[in-house]
Design a protein around this motif. Structure first.
Motif, PDB file in Angstrom:
ATOM      1  N   LEU A 166       4.908 -51.956  24.676  1.00 20.46           N
ATOM      2  CA  LEU A 166       5.038 -53.304  25.218  1.00 20.46           C
ATOM      3  C   LEU A 166       4.590 -54.270  24.131  1.00 20.46           C
ATOM      4  CD1 LEU A 166       5.510 -55.239  27.593  1.00 20.46           C
ATOM      5  CD2 LEU A 166       3.192 -54.715  28.392  1.00 20.46           C
ATOM      6  N   THR A 167       5.510 -55.113  23.636  1.00 19.03           N
ATOM      7  CA  THR A 167       5.183 -55.996  22.524  1.00 19.03           C
ATOM      8  C   THR A 167       5.693 -57.408  22.795  1.00 19.03           C
ATOM      9  OG1 THR A 167       7.230 -55.389  21.354  1.00 19.03           O
ATOM     10  CG2 THR A 167       5.249 -54.147  20.809  1.00 19.03           C
ATOM     11  N   LEU A 168       4.883 -58.376  22.422  1.00 23.06           N
ATOM     12  CA  LEU A 168       5.250 -59.790  22.474  1.00 23.06           C
ATOM     13  C   LEU A 168       5.109 -60.348  21.072  1.00 23.06           C
ATOM     14  CD1 LEU A 168       5.886 -62.469  23.973  1.00 23.06           C
ATOM     15  CD2 LEU A 168       3.413 -62.727  24.311  1.00 23.06           C
ATOM     16  N   SER A 169       6.160 -60.984  20.574  1.00 23.75           N
ATOM     17  CA  SER A 169       6.106 -61.532  19.216  1.00 23.75           C
ATOM     18  C   SER A 169       6.933 -62.799  19.143  1.00 23.75           C
ATOM     19  CB  SER A 169       6.631 -60.518  18.196  1.00 23.75           C
ATOM     20  OG  SER A 169       7.968 -60.144  18.508  1.00 23.75           O
ATOM     21  N   GLU A 170       6.627 -63.626  18.137  1.00 21.51           N
ATOM     22  CA  GLU A 170       7.485 -64.772  17.845  1.00 21.51           C
ATOM     23  C   GLU A 170       8.563 -64.326  16.871  1.00 21.51           C
ATOM     24  OE1 GLU A 170       6.328 -68.780  17.597  1.00 21.51           O
ATOM     25  OE2 GLU A 170       4.235 -68.362  18.146  1.00 21.51           O
ATOM     26  N   LEU A 199       3.784 -65.599  29.146  1.00 16.65           N
ATOM     27  CA  LEU A 199       4.262 -64.491  28.322  1.00 16.65           C
ATOM     28  C   LEU A 199       3.114 -63.591  27.879  1.00 16.65           C
ATOM     29  CD1 LEU A 199       6.885 -66.364  26.136  1.00 16.65           C
ATOM     30  CD2 LEU A 199       7.382 -64.465  27.694  1.00 16.65           C
ATOM     31  N   MET A 200       1.988 -64.179  27.538  1.00 16.68           N
ATOM     32  CA  MET A 200       0.845 -63.380  27.121  1.00 16.68           C
ATOM     33  C   MET A 200       0.364 -62.469  28.246  1.00 16.68           C
ATOM     34  SD  MET A 200      -1.391 -65.916  24.672  1.00 16.68           S
ATOM     35  CE  MET A 200      -2.644 -64.635  24.446  1.00 16.68           C
ATOM     36  N   HIS A 211       9.944 -63.126  21.770  1.00 12.95           N
ATOM     37  CA  HIS A 211      10.645 -61.922  22.222  1.00 12.95           C
ATOM     38  C   HIS A 211       9.624 -60.992  22.857  1.00 12.95           C
ATOM     39  CE1 HIS A 211      12.116 -57.672  21.205  1.00 12.95           C
ATOM     40  NE2 HIS A 211      12.788 -58.060  22.275  1.00 12.95           N
ATOM     41  N   LEU A 212       9.873 -60.610  24.108  1.00 13.53           N
ATOM     42  CA  LEU A 212       9.024 -59.656  24.817  1.00 13.53           C
ATOM     43  C   LEU A 212       9.846 -58.393  25.060  1.00 13.53           C
ATOM     44  CD1 LEU A 212       6.393 -58.981  26.380  1.00 13.53           C
ATOM     45  CD2 LEU A 212       7.461 -60.012  28.403  1.00 13.53           C
ATOM     46  N   HIS A 213       9.335 -57.259  24.558  1.00 15.15           N
ATOM     47  CA  HIS A 213      10.033 -55.975  24.699  1.00 15.15           C
ATOM     48  C   HIS A 213       9.191 -55.043  25.542  1.00 15.15           C
ATOM     49  CE1 HIS A 213      12.382 -52.412  23.639  1.00 15.15           C
ATOM     50  NE2 HIS A 213      11.238 -51.794  23.390  1.00 15.15           N
ATOM     51  N   ARG A 214       9.771 -54.558  26.627  1.00 13.58           N
ATOM     52  CA  ARG A 214       9.134 -53.531  27.451  1.00 13.58           C
ATOM     53  C   ARG A 214      10.016 -52.289  27.353  1.00 13.58           C
ATOM     54  NH1 ARG A 214       8.412 -49.147  30.546  1.00 13.58           N
ATOM     55  NH2 ARG A 214       7.882 -49.465  32.755  1.00 13.58           N
ATOM     56  N   GLY A 266       0.144 -56.540  29.880  1.00 12.74           N
ATOM     57  CA  GLY A 266       0.219 -55.460  30.849  1.00 12.74           C
ATOM     58  C   GLY A 266       1.051 -55.724  32.085  1.00 12.74           C
ATOM     59  N   GLU A 267       1.251 -56.973  32.461  1.00 14.40           N
ATOM     60  CA  GLU A 267       1.993 -57.247  33.691  1.00 14.40           C
ATOM     61  C   GLU A 267       3.446 -56.771  33.614  1.00 14.40           C
ATOM     62  OE1 GLU A 267       1.737 -61.158  35.264  1.00 14.40           O
ATOM     63  OE2 GLU A 267      -0.457 -61.222  35.214  1.00 14.40           O
ATOM     64  N   ALA A 268       3.995 -56.703  32.394  1.00 14.18           N
ATOM     65  CA  ALA A 268       5.392 -56.302  32.242  1.00 14.18           C
ATOM     66  C   ALA A 268       5.629 -54.830  32.575  1.00 14.18           C
ATOM     67  CB  ALA A 268       5.869 -56.585  30.811  1.00 14.18           C
ATOM     68  N   TRP A 269       4.559 -54.017  32.621  1.00  9.57           N
ATOM     69  CA  TRP A 269       4.734 -52.603  32.977  1.00  9.57           C
ATOM     70  C   TRP A 269       5.249 -52.444  34.404  1.00  9.57           C
ATOM     71  CZ3 TRP A 269       5.148 -49.699  29.041  1.00  9.57           C
ATOM     72  CH2 TRP A 269       4.308 -49.801  27.934  1.00  9.57           C
ATOM     73  N   ARG A 270       5.135 -53.483  35.223  1.00  9.65           N
ATOM     74  CA  ARG A 270       5.608 -53.399  36.612  1.00  9.65           C
ATOM     75  C   ARG A 270       7.132 -53.331  36.687  1.00  9.65           C
ATOM     76  NH1 ARG A 270       5.048 -57.490  39.978  1.00  9.65           N
ATOM     77  NH2 ARG A 270       4.979 -59.107  38.378  1.00  9.65           N
TER      78      ARG A 270
END
Length: 262
Positions: A134-138, A100-101, A126-129, A106-110
């Motif tokens: 682009l944010t990753l949070s608990e 997830l990290m 929760h990962l939001h693109r 940056g990998e989620a931009w794909r």
């Protein structure tokens, strides 16, 4: 999925209760909730066109769920992989947090826009693109909702199903689960025009998509799914399936005992 509500209560006997609707074209080939023959220990529905999923689970107590993000400013990157692959990848990676990290860095931009929830009995990410973010949070403990924007964006149908889950918890937790939340999730009433978000699809389609349960001949809600994840990692998941114009097509319930169960 296109609409999810969930109660996250880590440290309790049942840390996660989750219910969601999958909205899709009825012609898109789909496999119902089942054990995946090519991935040991995985259970979920499956998109037979791209091979991914919208909600799936793994023996040992891991859950992954996905919604698409609908925003007129978003553009799909050239050669973008299917977002449904993220669900399967989350359940098969060796180190969920590291995976997830990497996406969050940056990998989620794909991918095209998405929300990804990944849960164990101790942690929920929760990962939001979205557009430019682009944010990753608990996820904090509590009752939450997720549709095609960010976590807890106050779209009418999201507020409706989240309130139903909150009320079910007041009514002695599991005794009102899943029936009260299911009624809200399968409510086909459209929102008032003044309450609609603007996601760039036009007023008529915006109104159709504003219902928690979308009824249509070509496009609509194809599944309502709900699950519980207990503190030991045991999962029970149910899927109800629907065809054109909301026709009921079947129900499946599966239990995944934790690999640590005696």
């Amino acid at each position: 999925m296109c609409l999810i509500t969930f109660a996250w209560q880590p440290g309790s006997a049942v840390p996660l209760q989750l219910m969601g609707n999958r909205d899709e074209f009825h012609a898109r080939p789909t496999a119902p909730l089942a054990h995946w023959q090519d991935a040991s220990g995985l259970v979920g529905g499956r998109d037979l066109e791209a091979g991914g999923s919208w909600l799936a689970t793994k023996r040992g107590g891991v859950v992954a769920a996905l919604t698409n993000v609908r925003d007129p400013r978003l553009q799909v990157p050239p050669g973008a992989p299917s977002r449904g692959e993220l669900v399967a990848d989350a359940l098969q990676c060796d180190d969920i947090e590291a995976w997830l990290m990497a996406l969050g860095q940056g990998e989620a931009w794909r991918y095209a826009g998405f929300n990804l929830l990944v849960a164990t009995s101790q942690r929920l990410w929760h990962l939001h693109r979205g557009y430019g973010r682009l944010t990753l949070s608990e996820v904090a403990p509590g009752v939450h909702g997720l549709s095609n924007a960010d976590l807890n964006s106050p779209w009418p149908k999201l507020v409706q199903v989240r309130n139903a889950l909150e009320q079910s918890l007041v009514q002695e937790r599991l005794l009102a689960w899943p029936s009260a939340v299911q009624r809200a999730m399968q409510n086909a009433q459209e929102a008032a025009i003044e309450a609609l978000p603007d996601t760039g699809v036009g007023l008529e389609l915006e109104r159709q998509l504003s219902a928690a349960f979308i009824v249509g001949e070509r496009y609509g809600t194809r599944a309502t799914s709900w699950l519980t994840l207990d503190a030991r990692g045991n999962i029970e998941i149910t899927e109800q399936r629907f065809g054109p114009l909301g026709r009921f097509e079947g129900e499946t319930t599966l239990a995944l005992p934790s690999e640590f169960t005696d």
